[in-house]
Design a protein around this motif. Structure first.
Motif, PDB file in Angstrom:
ATOM      1  N   LEU A  26       0.944  -1.160   0.078  1.00 19.98           N
ATOM      2  CA  LEU A  26       0.108  -0.079   0.110  1.00 19.98           C
ATOM      3  C   LEU A  26       0.921   1.391  -0.001  1.00 19.98           C
ATOM      4  O   LEU A  26       1.832   1.188   0.665  1.00 19.98           O
ATOM      5  N   LEU A  30      -2.320   6.185   5.493  1.00 20.47           N
ATOM      6  CA  LEU A  30      -3.641   5.781   6.041  1.00 20.47           C
ATOM      7  C   LEU A  30      -4.423   6.579   7.025  1.00 20.47           C
ATOM      8  O   LEU A  30      -3.989   6.545   8.269  1.00 20.47           O
ATOM      9  N   GLY A  38      -2.351   0.745  -4.315  1.00 17.18           N
ATOM     10  CA  GLY A  38      -2.064  -0.849  -3.758  1.00 17.18           C
ATOM     11  C   GLY A  38      -1.755  -1.585  -4.705  1.00 17.18           C
ATOM     12  O   GLY A  38      -1.757  -1.305  -6.114  1.00 17.18           O
ATOM     13  N   ARG A  72     -11.495   1.963  11.169  1.00 22.41           N
ATOM     14  CA  ARG A  72     -11.229   0.707  11.067  1.00 22.41           C
ATOM     15  C   ARG A  72     -11.580  -0.051  10.055  1.00 22.41           C
ATOM     16  O   ARG A  72     -12.849   0.084   9.615  1.00 22.41           O
ATOM     17  N   GLN A  73     -10.984  -0.234   8.678  1.00 19.69           N
ATOM     18  CA  GLN A  73     -11.277  -1.063   7.499  1.00 19.69           C
ATOM     19  C   GLN A  73     -10.720  -2.225   7.068  1.00 19.69           C
ATOM     20  O   GLN A  73      -9.679  -2.560   7.508  1.00 19.69           O
ATOM     21  N   GLN A  74     -11.640  -3.079   6.602  1.00 20.06           N
ATOM     22  CA  GLN A  74     -11.145  -4.605   6.187  1.00 20.06           C
ATOM     23  C   GLN A  74     -10.906  -4.554   4.714  1.00 20.06           C
ATOM     24  O   GLN A  74     -11.639  -4.521   3.904  1.00 20.06           O
ATOM     25  N   LEU A  75      -9.808  -5.034   4.669  1.00 15.12           N
ATOM     26  CA  LEU A  75      -8.972  -5.387   3.347  1.00 15.12           C
ATOM     27  C   LEU A  75      -8.976  -6.713   3.091  1.00 15.12           C
ATOM     28  O   LEU A  75      -8.136  -7.499   3.782  1.00 15.12           O
ATOM     29  N   LYS A  87      -6.615  -8.067   5.907  1.00 14.72           N
ATOM     30  CA  LYS A  87      -5.672  -6.942   6.728  1.00 14.72           C
ATOM     31  C   LYS A  87      -6.658  -6.198   7.201  1.00 14.72           C
ATOM     32  O   LYS A  87      -7.456  -5.403   6.543  1.00 14.72           O
ATOM     33  N   THR A  88      -6.365  -5.706   8.563  1.00 12.63           N
ATOM     34  CA  THR A  88      -7.346  -4.508   8.998  1.00 12.63           C
ATOM     35  C   THR A  88      -6.374  -3.564   8.960  1.00 12.63           C
ATOM     36  O   THR A  88      -5.061  -3.444   9.369  1.00 12.63           O
ATOM     37  N   LEU A  89      -6.945  -2.252   8.087  1.00 10.56           N
ATOM     38  CA  LEU A  89      -6.418  -1.118   8.059  1.00 10.56           C
ATOM     39  C   LEU A  89      -7.135  -0.146   9.268  1.00 10.56           C
ATOM     40  O   LEU A  89      -7.991   0.042   9.259  1.00 10.56           O
ATOM     41  N   THR A  90      -5.881   0.444   9.970  1.00  9.97           N
ATOM     42  CA  THR A  90      -6.234   1.429  11.045  1.00  9.97           C
ATOM     43  C   THR A  90      -5.875   2.689  10.445  1.00  9.97           C
ATOM     44  O   THR A  90      -4.778   3.088  10.427  1.00  9.97           O
ATOM     45  N   LEU A  91      -6.934   3.564  10.191  1.00 13.93           N
ATOM     46  CA  LEU A  91      -6.950   4.822   9.793  1.00 13.93           C
ATOM     47  C   LEU A  91      -6.496   5.949  10.896  1.00 13.93           C
ATOM     48  O   LEU A  91      -7.168   5.682  12.254  1.00 13.93           O
TER      49      LEU A  91
END
Length: 276
Positions: A26, A30, A38, A72-75, A87-91
């Motif tokens: 990525l 974030l 990505g 919290r976003q789920q990729l 993968k959990t993306l933490t903004l």
């Protein structure tokens, strides 16, 4: 080749394929308001919070997070070999300024019923254009600033017009003389060129591909037409003060489909309050 060496080589091939299937890179901050690009293994599928994300043949994609995106976003990546990676993306949460602007024409702060009908029609037109889902790949390169000048407004700020709180500002305002050139920040195709929208006046949209677009507001004129392909740095318009504006400037906005993102997350940061 001995059997042991053959098994060892086969093992390396399998390990290499497995590593490739799990590859995920990525690029970009974030954070809320960010446009993030990505890379995955070619042939992979990508989903953001369960929704499919378009991927190029060589495995590249783009994501956009709005001003108040959940932190919290789920990729999810589904590799060609059937393996799945989540993968959990933490903004990062952002703080936004409050900006007070006085002297705005009253009709653009509290529009009449007649004007409201026009505003709704124009908003629908712009939304349709921003839903463009082309295979262009201008979004993959580095972006440049479309105009030079002092930064007078930033993404995400709460706007108070003539003392009345209104919607947040979703662009970057660049003060510049009327008639100053506006250039394409990246390769793309012109998808909208309207000379007189109620709020934004002269409005131009360039599609950079895969849902990514640039919008330029308050223009005094255009140098291009709808359907025209442009290259980064091409002159596309002229700075103006049309629509809801108190002086000549360019309002540059970016979208990922209907998600409004901050141009600062893909263009180099201004130096000393001015664009490069």
């Amino acid at each position: 080749m001995s059997r042991s060496i053959a098994v060892f080589v086969l093992g390396l091939v399998i390990l290499g394929a497995s590593a490739a299937s799990q590859a995920l890179e990525l690029t970009g901050p974030l954070s809320q308001g960010a446009l993030v690009r990505g890379q995955v293994a070619p042939g992979s599928e990508v989903r953001l919070n369960g929704d499919p994300v378009r991927v190029t043949d060589d495995g590249r994609f783009v994501l956009g997070f709005d001003r108040n995106a959940e932190l919290r976003q789920q990729l999810t990546v589904l590799a060609p070999d059937g393996s799945r990676r989540q993968k959990t993306l933490t903004l990062a949460e952002r703080d936004y300024r409050v900006q007070r602007i006085d002297g705005v024409p009253g009709r653009t702060v509290t529009p009449s019923e007649e004007h409201l009908a026009r505003i709704r029609q124009e908003a629908s037109q712009v939304r349709e254009v921003r839903d463009t889902d082309s295979s262009l790949t201008g979004f993959l390169g580095d972006f440049i600033w479309p105009a030079s000048g002092r930064i007078t407004g930033v993404y995400g700020s709460q706007r108070i017009y003539n003392g009345e709180p209104r919607s947040p500002h979703y662009g970057i305002d660049i003060a510049a003389p009327a008639g100053a050139p506006v250039v394409a920040p990246a390769d793309g195709v012109v998808t909208l060129a309207e000379p007189d929208l109620f709020y934004s006046g002269g409005t131009l949209i360039i599609d950079h591909g895969f849902g990514v677009s640039s919008t330029f507001l308050h223009l005094s004129g255009f140098e291009v037409t709808v359907g025209q392909r442009v290259r980064q740095g091409d002159r596309v318009a002229r700075v103006g003060s049309s629509g809801r504006s108190t002086g000549p400037h360019l309002d540059w906005r970016m979208n990922w489909y209907q998600v409004r993102v901050d141009p600062n997350t893909v263009a180099p940061a201004p130096t000393a309050g001015h664009t490069p």
